[in-house]
Design an enzyme around this catalytic site. Structure first.
Site, PDB file in Angstrom:
ATOM      1  N   ASP A  38       0.832  -1.204   0.000  1.00  0.00           N
ATOM      2  CA  ASP A  38       0.000   0.000   0.000  1.00  0.00           C
ATOM      3  C   ASP A  38       0.870   1.260   0.000  1.00  0.00           C
ATOM      4  O   ASP A  38       0.353   2.379  -0.028  1.00  0.00           O
ATOM      5  CB  ASP A  38      -1.025  -0.001   1.145  1.00  0.00           C
ATOM      6  CG  ASP A  38      -0.389  -0.092   2.510  1.00  0.00           C
ATOM      7  OD1 ASP A  38       0.853  -0.171   2.603  1.00  0.00           O
ATOM      8  OD2 ASP A  38      -1.142  -0.068   3.504  1.00  0.00           O
ATOM      9  N   SER A  39       2.209   1.069  -0.043  1.00  0.00           N
ATOM     10  CA  SER A  39       3.115   2.198  -0.298  1.00  0.00           C
ATOM     11  C   SER A  39       2.849   2.768  -1.695  1.00  0.00           C
ATOM     12  O   SER A  39       3.319   3.853  -2.028  1.00  0.00           O
ATOM     13  CB  SER A  39       4.579   1.763  -0.173  1.00  0.00           C
ATOM     14  OG  SER A  39       4.813   0.603  -0.941  1.00  0.00           O
ATOM     15  N   ASP A  83      -1.253  -6.039  -0.350  1.00  0.00           N
ATOM     16  CA  ASP A  83      -1.628  -5.470   0.948  1.00  0.00           C
ATOM     17  C   ASP A  83      -3.127  -5.239   1.053  1.00  0.00           C
ATOM     18  O   ASP A  83      -3.745  -4.707   0.110  1.00  0.00           O
ATOM     19  CB  ASP A  83      -0.958  -4.098   1.128  1.00  0.00           C
ATOM     20  CG  ASP A  83       0.357  -4.176   1.872  1.00  0.00           C
ATOM     21  OD1 ASP A  83       0.652  -5.222   2.481  1.00  0.00           O
ATOM     22  OD2 ASP A  83       1.091  -3.167   1.843  1.00  0.00           O
ATOM     23  N   LYS A 116      -1.275  -9.360   2.687  1.00  0.00           N
ATOM     24  CA  LYS A 116      -0.534  -8.902   3.882  1.00  0.00           C
ATOM     25  C   LYS A 116      -1.463  -7.992   4.661  1.00  0.00           C
ATOM     26  O   LYS A 116      -2.237  -7.239   4.096  1.00  0.00           O
ATOM     27  CB  LYS A 116       0.757  -8.182   3.490  1.00  0.00           C
ATOM     28  CG  LYS A 116       1.521  -7.648   4.711  1.00  0.00           C
ATOM     29  CD  LYS A 116       2.959  -7.273   4.380  1.00  0.00           C
ATOM     30  CE  LYS A 116       3.127  -5.959   3.685  1.00  0.00           C
ATOM     31  NZ  LYS A 116       2.633  -4.778   4.435  1.00  0.00           N
ATOM     32  N   GLU A 153      -1.687  -5.579   8.429  1.00  0.00           N
ATOM     33  CA  GLU A 153      -0.922  -4.955   9.522  1.00  0.00           C
ATOM     34  C   GLU A 153      -1.592  -5.191  10.869  1.00  0.00           C
ATOM     35  O   GLU A 153      -2.785  -4.921  11.022  1.00  0.00           O
ATOM     36  CB  GLU A 153      -0.803  -3.438   9.274  1.00  0.00           C
ATOM     37  CG  GLU A 153       0.053  -3.090   8.074  1.00  0.00           C
ATOM     38  CD  GLU A 153       0.268  -1.576   7.898  1.00  0.00           C
ATOM     39  OE1 GLU A 153      -0.115  -0.784   8.787  1.00  0.00           O
ATOM     40  OE2 GLU A 153       0.828  -1.200   6.854  1.00  0.00           O
ATOM     41  N   GLU A 172       8.945  -4.139  10.495  1.00  0.00           N
ATOM     42  CA  GLU A 172       9.448  -2.859   9.984  1.00  0.00           C
ATOM     43  C   GLU A 172      10.010  -1.999  11.113  1.00  0.00           C
ATOM     44  O   GLU A 172       9.357  -1.778  12.139  1.00  0.00           O
ATOM     45  CB  GLU A 172       8.283  -2.134   9.277  1.00  0.00           C
ATOM     46  CG  GLU A 172       8.694  -0.811   8.666  1.00  0.00           C
ATOM     47  CD  GLU A 172       7.684  -0.282   7.636  1.00  0.00           C
ATOM     48  OE1 GLU A 172       6.738  -1.002   7.262  1.00  0.00           O
ATOM     49  OE2 GLU A 172       7.858   0.877   7.209  1.00  0.00           O
TER      50      GLU A 172
HETATM   51  O1  KIV Z   1       3.510  -1.105   1.569  1.00  0.00           O
HETATM   52  C1  KIV Z   1       4.696  -1.473   1.574  1.00  0.00           C
HETATM   53  O2  KIV Z   1       5.470  -1.204   0.649  1.00  0.00           O
HETATM   54  C2  KIV Z   1       5.160  -2.235   2.720  1.00  0.00           C
HETATM   55  C3  KIV Z   1       6.636  -2.436   2.839  1.00  0.00           C
HETATM   56  C4  KIV Z   1       7.282  -1.196   3.297  1.00  0.00           C
HETATM   57  C5  KIV Z   1       6.968  -3.579   3.709  1.00  0.00           C
HETATM   58  O3  KIV Z   1       4.393  -2.650   3.517  1.00  0.00           O
END
Ligand code: KIV
Length: 273
Positions: free
Chosen positions: A53-54, A92, A122, A124, A191
């Site tokens: 989600d970056s 994510d 993924k 969180e 992280e």
């Molecule tokens: O969203 C992302 O890119 C991440 C990484 C920084 C692990 O969760």
């Protein structure tokens, strides 16, 4: 202990990642959000592609990861999946699509799997979202956890500084990692925590710990592709190693192009029909 057993033909699966940890083979993970870059990093042999989600920051220009939607994550996931042959692809679950209740979490994960064709999700958090993770796992969807600095909680943390320096937060992180291992997650991203703590976590669980800003004692590393390629020059945390300066290369190429267009040098005869 093997150091480089990268097999460019054998598909990476969640099971294979766990075997890699057992063998002591480090896992490489990078983010990608589009077809063309996913193709390059998959062909280069990266083990895991994270459609993180970056994308909210590096693709859409938002300050945090919070604004990105489920539809946008599915769009990015679908583009990456079309390009990827070998790497395992994880997408994510974005902010607001799993915290409400476990049924909503499962519905979000199912949409990602059905519509993007990704191979895992993924998510969180630890104990507070256990029920959601268990429900997703019950549907046969592989889950990668994410502990330590969880960027979707930036408004609670108030800073992107290193997490779990204090004993209480460190203990919770270890407990959360053990819980994620016990309920059946296949890996955990950790992280920005002290290297010693991340190493302890990696030694106390059976699943791979993939670190970002978590030192070298874990089972693998992940970086945001735009950061490690130097496309995004504004972000320089201590943990980042830049392997290229693509922003400078692109700047020069674009300036050369503009010059050639203005001067009439481009296109020449051999570039015309
Ligand atoms: O969203 C992302 O890119 C991440 C990484 C920084 C692990 O969760």
């Amino acid at each position: 202990m093997s150091t480089n057993t990268t097999d460019n033909t054998r598909k990476v699966t969640t099971r294979r990642l766990i075997e890699m940890k057992r063998r002591g083979e480090k896992i490489s993970m990078l983010t990608a959000y589009d077809y063309s870059s996913a193709k390059i990093i998959d062909e280069a042999g990266v083990d895991v592609i994270l459609v993180g989600d970056s994308a909210s920051n590096v693709m859409a220009g938002n300050i945090t990861t919070l604004p990105i939607t489920l539809d946008q994550m599915i769009y990015h996931g679908k583009s990456v999946m079309k390009a990827t042959k070998r790497a395992l692809v994880i997408v994510d679950l974005p902010f607001g699509t799993y915290q409400g209740n476990s049924k909503e979490a499962l519905a979000s994960a199912i949409r990602i799997m059905k519509e993007s064709h990704a191979e895992a999700v993924k998510i969180e958090g630890g104990a507070e979202i256990r029920e959601s993770i268990e429900r997703i796992l019950c549907a046969g969807i592989p889950v990668c956890g994410h502990l330590g600095l969880t960027p979707q909680s930036i408004n609670k943390f108030g800073t992107y500084n290193v997490r779990a320096r204090e004993a209480e937060e460190a203990e919770k992180l270890i407990e959360d990692a053990r819980m994620l291992d016990e309920i059946g997650c296949f890996a955990i991203v950790i992280e920005k925590v002290p290297a010693e703590l991340a190493t302890r976590v990696a030694q106390s669980v059976s699943i791979p710990i993939i670190g970002i800003g978590a030192g070298g004692g874990v089972d693998g590393q992940v970086l945001v592709m735009h950061d490690m390629l130097g496309i995004n020059k504004d972000f320089s945390p201590r943990f980042l190693r830049r392997y290229a300066n693509l922003a400078d290369i692109m700047d020069k190429a674009v300036k050369d192009y503009i010059k050639d267009v203005k001067s009439g040098d481009f296109p020449n005869e051999s570039e015309s029909y």
